[in-house]
Design a protein around this motif. Sequence first.
Motif, PDB file in Angstrom:
ATOM      1  N   SER A  78      42.052  30.108  31.403  1.00  0.00           N
ATOM      2  CA  SER A  78      42.612  29.326  32.497  1.00  0.00           C
ATOM      3  C   SER A  78      41.197  29.230  33.306  1.00  0.00           C
ATOM      4  N   PRO A  79      41.309  29.129  34.183  1.00  0.00           N
ATOM      5  CA  PRO A  79      39.402  28.892  35.205  1.00  0.00           C
ATOM      6  C   PRO A  79      38.725  30.207  35.849  1.00  0.00           C
ATOM      7  N   VAL A  80      37.749  29.983  35.160  1.00  0.00           N
ATOM      8  CA  VAL A  80      36.896  31.485  35.418  1.00  0.00           C
ATOM      9  C   VAL A  80      35.830  30.917  36.794  1.00  0.00           C
ATOM     10  N   GLU A  81      35.505  31.701  37.327  1.00  0.00           N
ATOM     11  CA  GLU A  81      35.028  31.556  38.374  1.00  0.00           C
ATOM     12  C   GLU A  81      33.388  33.069  38.048  1.00  0.00           C
ATOM     13  N   LEU A  82      32.220  31.681  38.203  1.00  0.00           N
ATOM     14  CA  LEU A  82      30.541  32.521  37.262  1.00  0.00           C
ATOM     15  C   LEU A  82      30.148  32.826  39.125  1.00  0.00           C
ATOM     16  N   SER A  83      28.881  33.567  38.751  1.00  0.00           N
ATOM     17  CA  SER A  83      27.807  33.593  39.668  1.00  0.00           C
ATOM     18  C   SER A  83      27.469  31.916  40.221  1.00  0.00           C
ATOM     19  N   ALA A  84      26.579  32.517  41.273  1.00  0.00           N
ATOM     20  CA  ALA A  84      25.835  31.253  41.882  1.00  0.00           C
ATOM     21  C   ALA A  84      24.360  30.462  40.830  1.00  0.00           C
ATOM     22  N   LEU A  98      26.306  34.495  35.389  1.00  0.00           N
ATOM     23  CA  LEU A  98      28.338  36.312  34.694  1.00  0.00           C
ATOM     24  C   LEU A  98      29.037  35.560  35.015  1.00  0.00           C
ATOM     25  N   PRO A  99      29.767  36.250  34.701  1.00  0.00           N
ATOM     26  CA  PRO A  99      31.563  36.135  35.772  1.00  0.00           C
ATOM     27  C   PRO A  99      30.773  37.194  36.980  1.00  0.00           C
ATOM     28  N   ALA A 100      31.597  35.896  38.079  1.00  0.00           N
ATOM     29  CA  ALA A 100      32.305  36.492  39.518  1.00  0.00           C
ATOM     30  C   ALA A 100      32.492  38.293  39.369  1.00  0.00           C
ATOM     31  N   ASP A 101      32.540  38.857  40.344  1.00  0.00           N
ATOM     32  CA  ASP A 101      32.510  40.408  40.302  1.00  0.00           C
ATOM     33  C   ASP A 101      32.485  41.058  38.886  1.00  0.00           C
ATOM     34  N   PHE A 223      17.832  36.648  16.553  1.00  0.00           N
ATOM     35  CA  PHE A 223      19.596  36.983  16.897  1.00  0.00           C
ATOM     36  C   PHE A 223      19.524  38.016  18.794  1.00  0.00           C
ATOM     37  N   VAL A 224      20.051  37.381  18.378  1.00  0.00           N
ATOM     38  CA  VAL A 224      21.301  37.149  19.660  1.00  0.00           C
ATOM     39  C   VAL A 224      22.779  37.781  20.158  1.00  0.00           C
ATOM     40  N   ILE A 225      22.980  38.457  20.176  1.00  0.00           N
ATOM     41  CA  ILE A 225      24.439  38.807  19.703  1.00  0.00           C
ATOM     42  C   ILE A 225      25.191  39.064  21.539  1.00  0.00           C
ATOM     43  N   PHE A 226      26.660  38.321  21.461  1.00  0.00           N
ATOM     44  CA  PHE A 226      26.989  38.650  22.491  1.00  0.00           C
ATOM     45  C   PHE A 226      28.245  39.410  21.808  1.00  0.00           C
ATOM     46  N   GLU A 227      28.895  40.438  22.754  1.00  0.00           N
ATOM     47  CA  GLU A 227      29.988  41.178  22.181  1.00  0.00           C
ATOM     48  C   GLU A 227      31.087  41.448  23.732  1.00  0.00           C
ATOM     49  N   LEU A 228      31.760  41.448  23.150  1.00  0.00           N
ATOM     50  CA  LEU A 228      33.120  41.107  24.551  1.00  0.00           C
ATOM     51  C   LEU A 228      33.436  42.420  23.741  1.00  0.00           C
ATOM     52  N   VAL A 229      33.918  43.691  24.487  1.00  0.00           N
ATOM     53  CA  VAL A 229      35.137  44.037  24.513  1.00  0.00           C
ATOM     54  C   VAL A 229      36.213  44.706  25.050  1.00  0.00           C
ATOM     55  N   LEU A 234      44.873  42.048  28.054  1.00  0.00           N
ATOM     56  CA  LEU A 234      43.859  41.603  28.252  1.00  0.00           C
ATOM     57  C   LEU A 234      43.115  40.141  27.912  1.00  0.00           C
ATOM     58  N   TYR A 235      43.091  40.347  26.180  1.00  0.00           N
ATOM     59  CA  TYR A 235      43.014  39.369  25.907  1.00  0.00           C
ATOM     60  C   TYR A 235      42.229  38.257  26.761  1.00  0.00           C
ATOM     61  N   ASP A 236      43.472  37.466  26.471  1.00  0.00           N
ATOM     62  CA  ASP A 236      43.496  36.202  26.435  1.00  0.00           C
ATOM     63  C   ASP A 236      42.568  35.969  28.284  1.00  0.00           C
ATOM     64  N   LYS A 237      42.952  36.758  29.689  1.00  0.00           N
ATOM     65  CA  LYS A 237      41.797  37.033  30.647  1.00  0.00           C
ATOM     66  C   LYS A 237      40.932  36.733  30.035  1.00  0.00           C
ATOM     67  N   SER A 238      40.252  38.192  29.251  1.00  0.00           N
ATOM     68  CA  SER A 238      39.094  38.590  29.108  1.00  0.00           C
ATOM     69  C   SER A 238      38.463  37.637  28.455  1.00  0.00           C
ATOM     70  N   ARG A 239      38.470  36.794  26.980  1.00  0.00           N
ATOM     71  CA  ARG A 239      38.306  36.072  26.272  1.00  0.00           C
ATOM     72  C   ARG A 239      37.762  34.447  27.589  1.00  0.00           C
ATOM     73  N   ALA A 240      38.543  34.297  28.227  1.00  0.00           N
ATOM     74  CA  ALA A 240      38.678  32.689  28.503  1.00  0.00           C
ATOM     75  C   ALA A 240      37.068  33.611  29.123  1.00  0.00           C
ATOM     76  N   ILE A 241      36.773  34.453  29.878  1.00  0.00           N
ATOM     77  CA  ILE A 241      35.674  35.342  31.289  1.00  0.00           C
ATOM     78  C   ILE A 241      34.561  35.390  29.961  1.00  0.00           C
TER      79      ILE A 241
END
Length: 530
Positions: A78-84, A98-101, A223-229, A234-241
């Motif tokens: 779903s659409p995701v709001e990001l910082s300015a 970055l993700p908003a909030d 290397f640069v590694i991004f790790e989502l936890v 909450l997988y769908d919403k967190s993965r979209a962000i």
Amino acid sequence: MRDHLCLFRPPHRPAHARSTSRGHASLALSLGLAVVGLAAAPGLGQQKPPRSSRPPTPTQVQPAPAAQPSGVPVFNPSPVELSADRWKLESVGLSMFLPADSVTQANSAAGKANAQIAAKNNTWIINVQTPRTANPDTTAAEVCDGIVTEHFRAAGEVYSPPAPGDKAPRLTGVRGKLLDLRRTIKIGGQEAQRVYFAVPGMTPRDPEVVRGITVFKTGNTQFVIFELVTTMSLYDKSRAIYESAIATAEFMDPAQLIVRRATAVSTAQKVLEALTTETLREVFAAQPERWERCYRPAATGADADATELGYRRIVNLIGPRGSMVQGQTSTSGGDNSDGFIVQLDARMLSSGFTLDSSAAYFLSMDRNEEVWTIRNAIRKGGKTDTITEQGARSGKSLVVKVEGSGMTPREVRPVFQNDGYVSRVEATLLPLLLIRAKAAADYGTYTYQSDDATVCFRSDSLEQPPESPGLWKLTTKLSEKQPAMVSFYNAKGDLMRTEMPDGAVWEPVTKEKLMQLWKSKGLPIERARR
């Protein structure tokens, strides 16, 4: 409520998060020195800066769905709001929205510049790691597969009885599961490897822990590694962000980074070289004392509804080193001639504990020698842990000693030959000195940072926003690992407001108003009665 991330821990917890005396002492030093490092230019402003630098319409990104193995949840983005504004990790040339909030915090592992981005509602975490390898032939795919293997091994392996003739049991499976097979993606013209998987929670009652790994190889060995936890629900919403934020990632060429930093240091050097002893005397005389308040604004905008987080008192004076309230760390030869002294007392409140920080910095008139002492006390449940740091520099020879509750005393001797070094005294005055130069530019300096126990590169970007005539906006990163803070000053260089990455705000305040606010909210104010 078990979907919230407070119920489990990432694999590498920062040392200050451990519930031990040593951990509390480390946290005390970290928080106390953050207070010290934020000391701003003298003066109380009357003009109000804008309440937020975020525009009314943030960026929205629609992530793309991906194929998944059978038997696992289907990803519905779903659409995701990001910082300015772009967030930067300059050590690897990374910038991204970055993700908003969300809030960011720095941490370190094996001396590498890492960061953690977390949802304010505590539903997901994104860890950013910057490891290097000794083998230039190592690929991003190998790194990605290695991370998954380690997590599966840690989650538990399943063995079957030994086959006839074998002595050892056979490995037949793992307790983790793949949610999305590793695949190659392309972001900003650069390839990366991405995979999603889940492992059991820490206890049978805890939810599954879901992780997403995205690995970029940005240099020969870097290397640069991004790790989502997050959790499965909450997988769908967190993965979209997660995917929306990483889709904005850009990496600057290392050679360009070196040129940009050298230019910023040279620009700052011109300002500092023009600084005279008389100018520093004028700065100190402009305001010998000031008070600042830290709070989290309320939706109503009223001070009575805001959450008080802390306060600090900054004193500037000229006198002998013996005038330092913090004792007498000696320099070579026992010289006790006059110099510039900055003293700071602060109190911060957080999650059931109180942190009291007291610091004093001395700089000789020729600016070639400095000494400082920082003492912190963290009080919780009737127990007090303390930590003390003492530093002394002569020329480019620096020694720092740290000791405290539950920790082994240590001594560090940072080696630095960088141009652009500034003392701890000058670092507190730097915003005012840059504004006095009236030159919008990017500035770079080096100063000792206690969190890193070394001399770090500090960046300051000064501008005059078109929408705020007469105001100066200064964006500051105290080190590569720390997120940026944004401060606003009037034309005279008086601080009006500092916006912290976690949403907290520092503003000038009178002692009388501060005491009235804290007393009305039933908060401890004994340190403010000086």
